[in-house]
Design an enzyme around this catalytic site. Structure first.
Site, PDB file in Angstrom:
ATOM      1  N   HIS A   5       0.797  -1.265   0.077  1.00 28.27           N
ATOM      2  CA  HIS A   5      -0.109   0.047  -0.026  1.00 28.27           C
ATOM      3  C   HIS A   5       0.727   1.246   0.098  1.00 28.27           C
ATOM      4  CE1 HIS A   5      -3.275  -2.527   0.475  1.00 28.27           C
ATOM      5  NE2 HIS A   5      -2.798  -3.103   1.464  1.00 28.27           N
ATOM      6  N   ARG A  20      -0.738  18.314   2.336  1.00 29.88           N
ATOM      7  CA  ARG A  20       0.918  18.374   2.276  1.00 29.88           C
ATOM      8  C   ARG A  20       1.235  18.271   1.035  1.00 29.88           C
ATOM      9  NH1 ARG A  20       1.885  13.126   1.296  1.00 29.88           N
ATOM     10  NH2 ARG A  20       0.448  11.877   2.690  1.00 29.88           N
TER      11      ARG A  20
END
Lengths: 161, 498
Positions: free
Chosen positions: B238, B295
């Protein structure tokens, strides 16, 4: 001189003849190659085989050898006949990274065999073990469960004959 | 353009700290590094104008401690803080504390971080902005019959999952209507026994999904733009390992639809600074909202490659209160950029992290090649932080040119002493499925599940033999580094004789 190298499970054994900057390599099938050393420094070599130049970067210490050549890197080991596991002198055993002792599996005076697990540790959420490199007797134990241990600190001392 | 801050503290480490400092040097902003004990000699600390020790080794006692970082900023009179990615970058309390102390926070508002940090709230905001969500419904009081009707409306296959589940547990794919009610009962039983909660969610099952994300930017003057998409479908455990822009499959109308949706959401929440909106895309090109990252992303250099922009410089300008210096129509996506993440890990052993010393570092160089690195020759890879060593980003006039360049750059790079994924990455980008753009999130499982390193050829053996004969033994003069090589998965080697 014979040389046997292993990459993972694959091995290659050759016969070497060295004359200064020239190395004659004969493999299992009797095929011979000549390697000419062109240059060497602390980070590697430059060699020539059949007119072809090959740049090699490398690093090696007692049990890790890692080279880059022909656009790919290889980790290999030298297999020494008769030396089981290739471990050097027994004696004090320590870890190489900070870890926490989870279990001490032996007591002082215990007789152990090569490969026996002596201490279990945890680091990076993994369980690691310290194993006896050779047959012997546990001379001293310098750690206990839940103790944080630093790299290089002797955890077990082993008497081997 | 004058920035209202002369000194910026980077609350991060490694490659991203160096990346941010690079832009600061260009713009004449002084930098402050904060570091753990083990990082005290790291390149990013030396790159900074000032450095403050956070005392301690683990992230929990250093890079994650808000108080220590604020103290360091106060001590050095820093006027702004850039959080990088990870660590405190998506911590709304930290962002708030930075602003309360009178410093400039290089990032979105604490409110935006909070909103997008909540999965439920983020979904609700996306829906409100008209951004498609994966079709589905929670069982909340609906009968099995109603759930079946819902599944038929969504279209099979559908996914039945426990709302308390996660990590692939408590999930079942139902291929056809006839299996639905049985599957519902079975999943409910499993959910009850595994999670103590049998509440279920029915969702459209996306076959062969791709991970597509859109880079967005908002300013404090109501401006919002997108900087096109990145495709990051190639993932292991992942985590993305290959990222590119443009996506190899997206056509113009799909691109228009997905980037418009992203800008709608950016504007809808008055988002300021850099953000990334992640989507999952199915085989037909339909896309669905996953989440928004508030971010700068690890893979931002890919966007920098195709737009020619410096995203960190933009972040600083926007944080300083300037409007974005361009309009959407002035931006173009030119050529093709690919990034690979270089990790200290063993791809043949479940990508287990590796530690050790970097004895040799010879990085490929040339036109269109960029390295964002946290390491140098002699660096030690410790078990304390993420094992990403750096990123290799290549740019080419089109995708084939970029792949060709990446293949060369991966081959030409020698990184020795610690095991890395360089060889694995080379095989990934050389795979016919990658070259043809057949990249889905199942790519690694499908093509590389039993991957082993190829066997050496004759010339490779000869190189090893030559090195064995003539190679110089590495001494332990540089501390214990080369001796301390440690392979956490090889249980016979984690210790040495002293």
């Amino acid at each position: 001189m014979k040389l046997k190298l292993a990459v993972g499970d694959t091995t290659r054994e050759v016969e070497l003849q060295r004359q200064g900057d020239k190395l004659t390599v004969t493999d299992e099938h009797g095929v011979t190659k000549i390697i000419q050393l062109i240059h060497r420094d602390e980070h590697g070599l430059e060699i020539e085989i059949d007119g072809q130049r090959i740049q090699i970067f490398g690093t090696k210490n007692r049990d890790q050898k890692h080279i880059w050549a022909n656009g790919q890197s290889w980790r290999y080991q030298q297999i020494k006949e008769g030396a089981a596991g290739g471990q050097a002198d027994p004696g004090s055993l320590s870890v190489n990274i900070p870890a926490v002792v989870t279990e001490v599996l032996v007591s002082e005076g215990d007789t152990v065999q090569a490969g026996d697990k002596l201490v279990l540790l945890e680091s990076m959420k993994m369980v690691l073990s310290i194993q006896a490199p050779q047959d012997g007797t546990v001379k001293a134990i310098h750690c206990e469960p839940e103790q944080s241990v630093e790299p290089g600190l002797a955890l077990i001392e082993l008497d081997t004959e | 353009m004058k920035l209202p801050f002369d000194k910026l503290l980077i609350a991060n480490r490694g490659e991203i700290a160096r990346r941010i400092m690079h832009t600061c040097r260009e713009l004449g902003v002084k930098t402050v590094a904060v570091h753990s004990d083990i990082d005290q000699h790291a390149p990013f600390v030396r790159d900074a104008d000032e450095a403050v020790s956070l005392e301690g080794d683990t992230a929990a006692e250093t890079y994650l401690v808000v108080e220590k970082i604020l103290d360091a900023a106060k001590k050095t009179k820093a006027e702004a803080i850039h959080p990088g990615y990870g660590f405190l970058s998506e911590n709304a309390q930290f962002a708030e504390a930075v602003q309360t102390s009178g410093m400039t926070w290089i990032g979105p508002t604490p409110g935006s971080i909070q909103q997008m940090g909540s999965k439920a709230e983020a979904r609700a905001l996306a829906e409100k902005a008209g951004v498609p969500l994966v079709p589905g419904m929670a069982e909340d009081g609906h009968s099995d019959e109603e759930l079946l009707n819902q599944a038929k409306a969504i279209g099979f296959p559908v996914l039945i999952k426990a709302s308390a589940g996660g990590g692939g547990k408590g999930m079942r794919v139902v291929e056809a209507e006839a299996e639905f009610l049985g599957g519902l009962q079975a999943t409910r039983r499993e959910a009850k026994s595994s999670f103590g909660n049998d509440h279920l969610i029915i969702e459209k099952y996306i076959l062969n999904p791709r991970h597509i994300e859109v880079q967005v930017f908002g300013d404090t003057h109501g401006g919002a733009v997108h900087l096109f998409e990145r495709e990051c479908s190639i993932q292991r455990r992942h985590q993305k390992i290959v990222e590119e822009s443009p996506s190899p499959v997206m056509n113009e109308s799909q691109r228009e639809a997905i980037t418009e949706a992203a800008v709608r959401l950016t504007k809808g929440v008055d988002y300021v600074n850099a953000g990334t909106i992640e989507f999952i895309m199915d085989e037909s090109g339909d896309f669905y909202f996953l989440e928004m990252n508030t971010r700068l992303q690890v893979e931002h250099p890919v966007t920098e490659g195709v737009t020619g922009l410096d995203l960190v410089a933009l972040q600083l300008q926007v944080a300083a209160g300037y409007a974005l210096p361009f309009k959407q129509h002035e931006l173009t996506q030119r050529g093709h950029a690919i990034e690979v993440r270089v990790y200290a890990e063993d791809p043949a052993f479940q990508f287990a992290p590796q530690t050790g010393a970097i004895d040799v570092l010879n990085l490929a160089n040339g036109p269109g090649i960029r390295w964002d690195n946290g390491i140098e020759q002699g660096s030690e890879v410790s078990p304390y932080y993420d094992p990403m060593l750096g990123k290799l980003i290549v740019y080419g006039e089109n995708r084939n040119a970029a792949i060709r360049r990446l293949r060369m750059a991966l081959s030409d790079t020698a990184l020795l002493g610690v095991q890395t994924n360089l060889t694995f990455l080379k095989e990934v980008i050389d795979h016919p499925a990658f070259i043809s753009g057949d990249t889905t999130t199942g790519f690694i499982d499908k093509h590389f599940s039993d991957w082993k390193e190829a066997e050496p050829q004759d010339l490779d053996w000869l190189a090893m033999i030559a090195y064995e004969a003539w190679g110089k033994q590495r001494t332990t003069a540089v501390g214990t580094s080369s001796e301390a090589q440690f392979d956490p998965w090889h249980l016979n080697e984690p210790w040495r004789n002293v």
